[in-house]
Scaffold this motif. Structure first.
Motif: not given
Lengths: 80, 519
Positions: A31-59
């Protein structure tokens, strides 16, 4: 109650991809537009790395990324 | 279309022919052409009642919605040109743009009006009747500052990043806009049965095709909610739900969909034409799209905001992995030439500067000085817009994009002048020196990193917040880096931008001695 280390990691990851934005546990990221397409994908990669988890595209869904708390809840469904 | 055709005529004639057909689909409602026409007429009447006349500039500032599209059509019907302002950008930037544009009037939704109250508390807002109050009120304000002189045939003004730090207002007339719409309708074979998917904001030039291509033929335009746009699954879902048939977006959107939504792409099966542009298109992404949608027409288009689309290339089927996808050949009505530093035409195959002229070209910038700098005269006496892009002609006679001759970059499909970022970094007194550099990124074309020097780390802590209040999100550097020992210099004593760009590309940037990330 023990500190939620996963939530702390989520907040830290969001702060990293959105420099300068004030981020707390319930900040509305979409809602506050803090996440956009770039930051979202960076965030997904970062979470995957930091938390050793795999996030599927459909998630990668709005409901899972509405706030750091929503991300935390989503990660819980993945065993984090 | 004959000269003198106005974008404003299309809605009226289409409403007469296709009044019952869907015109605008947003997340909440679908407006028919009859409804869109009626709301636009209300907005037009209200604006004329406030003294708006042909050639005036009227700002539109608000969230993208069916009401926003009606407001844009209403502004055009009043005879004015519309000036869309980024609803998600910082209020200070909106104020800067509006201050330089000097519009006759501002039209805003309630959220945008509240933003203006923080930066311009003296603006007096009044309700603007739309006859569509259930969609929420619109507001209008007449600035105290004298409006700019009326511009003949003005259709719209779009703002792009400016190298000196000031956004540039690109002025298009009904003639230049209509020329582009004509091409789109003809090349894509648009009809009233099409649903054109829009994911770009209204201040961004793909919307000219979306809104006015649709209005010309009676197609529907489907406005993707801003909240869905960052999510591949939500993006594809929206296209599927509305039955999108034509899609025009920046290349990085396609890249992002093929990289993080590959399995979702078959959901786009109603698409018959996909149009991408603004960034270099890679064969891998083309092939992923064709694997999911073998029958889709795929067009790679080229053209800065200043010229609308002026070249295009249709990609017919999968491409070899090492193929260079051309930007193609010139559109009817446009002229291009490729020249050297002396503005003389280069031989085919040689890299040169791309110059553009013709019917799709802008009238100029709002600022005459910026206009003067952008146009050049070739030895034969003709005037051209110097795009700043370097291209070469391949053996098949198609143009290929080679690079830029200046510090302009594309990031996430948005055009960014690194100089505009540097200007705002320098605004903090504690910053001694600053340089913004771009590093190539496979998905987003470029990522921006800014390097600064200052006496103490604490002195530059306010920078991230300061940039957020002044720059749109796509111009905020991914990393802000404090350099302890001064910026690297080359043999001439100039800041070595290349060395900084190499530094920025390091995955271990944060751990490099002498560098501190500013958060």
């Amino acid at each position: 109650m023990a500190e939620d280390v996963v939530l702390r990691a989520v907040v830290a990851a969001v702060r990293e991809v959105a420099p300068g934005a004030e981020i707390v546990d319930d900040t509305p990221l979409i809602a506050h537009r803090i996440v956009d397409s770039l930051s979202l994908l960076s965030l997904v990669s970062l979470l995957e790395k930091e938390l050793s988890v795999t996030i599927r595209d459909s998630e990668i869904l709005p409901a899972h990324f509405e706030s750091p708390l929503a991300i935390r809840a989503f990660l819980r469904t993945k065993g984090c | 279309m004959a000269a003198g055709h106005s974008l404003a005529d299309d809605l009226r004639s289409t409403a007469a022919r296709h009044g019952d057909r869907p015109a605008v689909i947003d997340a909440v409602v679908t407006l028919t052409y009859a409804e869109l026409d009626r709301i636009a007429q209300h907005v037009c009447d209200a604006l004329r009642g406030l003294g708006v006349q042909s050639g005036d500039a009227v700002v539109w500032h608000g969230a993208k919605s069916s009401l926003a599209v009606a407001a844009v059509h209403g502004i055009l019907r009043s005879g004015a040109g519309y000036v869309p302002v980024d609803p998600d950008g910082p209020p200070a930037r909106a104020e800067l743009i509006v201050g330089r544009c000097r519009p006759r009037a501002l039209v805003a939704d309630t959220t945008a009006r509240e933003q203006w109250r923080t930066v311009a508390p003296d603006l007096r807002w009044q309700p603007l009747p739309t006859g569509y109050e259930e969609a929420g009120p619109l507001w209008c304000a007449i600035p105290d500052a004298a409006p700019r002189d009326r511009l003949a045939n003005l259709a719209y003004v779009l703002h792009t990043s400016g190298s000196t730090g000031l956004p540039k207002g690109v002025v298009h007339t009904h003639a230049s806009a209509s020329a582009f719409v004509d091409w789109s309708v003809g090349e894509l074979g648009l009809t009233e049965h099409d649903v054109i998917v829009n994911s770009a904001p209204l201040h961004f030039d793909p919307t000219i095709l979306h809104l006015f291509g649709a209005a010309r033929v009676g197609a529907a335009v489907a406005l993707m909610p801003a909240s869905a746009a960052p999510f591949p699954a939500a993006y594809v879902d929206f296209c599927r739900q509305v039955g999108g048939t034509v899609w025009y977006a920046v290349t990085s959107t396609l890249v992002w969909l093929t990289r993080r939504g590959r399995d979702l792409l078959p959901g786009l099966r109603s698409l018959r034409a996909a149009v991408v542009g603004g960034e270099v298109l890679q064969p891998g992404d083309v092939n992923t799209l064709f694997a999911a949608l073998p029958a889709v027409r795929l067009l790679n288009v080229y053209g800065p905001t200043e010229s609308n689309v002026c070249t295009f290339h249709e990609i017919r089927g999968p491409q070899p992995a090492d193929a260079v996808i051309p930007i193609g050949r010139v559109l009817p009505g446009a002229e291009i030439t490729v020249v050297d530093e002396r503005l003389e035409q280069v031989e085919p195959g040689r890299t040169g500067r791309l110059l553009v002229r013709g019917t799709m070209l802008m009238e100029g910038y709002l600022d005459p000085e910026q206009t003067a700098r952008a146009f050049v005269r070739t030895p034969d006496g003709r005037s051209w817009y110097a795009s700043g892009d370097l291209v070469r002609e391949n053996p098949a006679g198609d143009l290929e994009f080679v690079g830029r001759e200046d510090a302009q970059i594309k990031s996430r499909g948005f055009r960014v002048e690194l100089g505009e970022i540097e200007r705002h970094l320098r605004a903090l007194d504690a910053v001694h020196e600053c340089v913004a550099v771009a590093t190539p990124d496979p998905v987003f074309s470029n990522l921006i990193t800014a390097f600064v020097t200052a006496d103490r780390p604490d002195d530059v802590r306010p920078l991230p917040e300061l940039l957020r209040t002044r720059l749109p999100h796509y111009m905020i550097p991914r990393h802000l880096v404090l350099v302890a020992d001064g910026l690297p210099r080359n043999a001439n004593g100039k800041v070595d931008r290349k060395a900084l760009a190499e530094l920025a590309a390091r995955p271990s940037l944060a751990e490099t001695p002498g560098l501190t990330l500013i958060r």
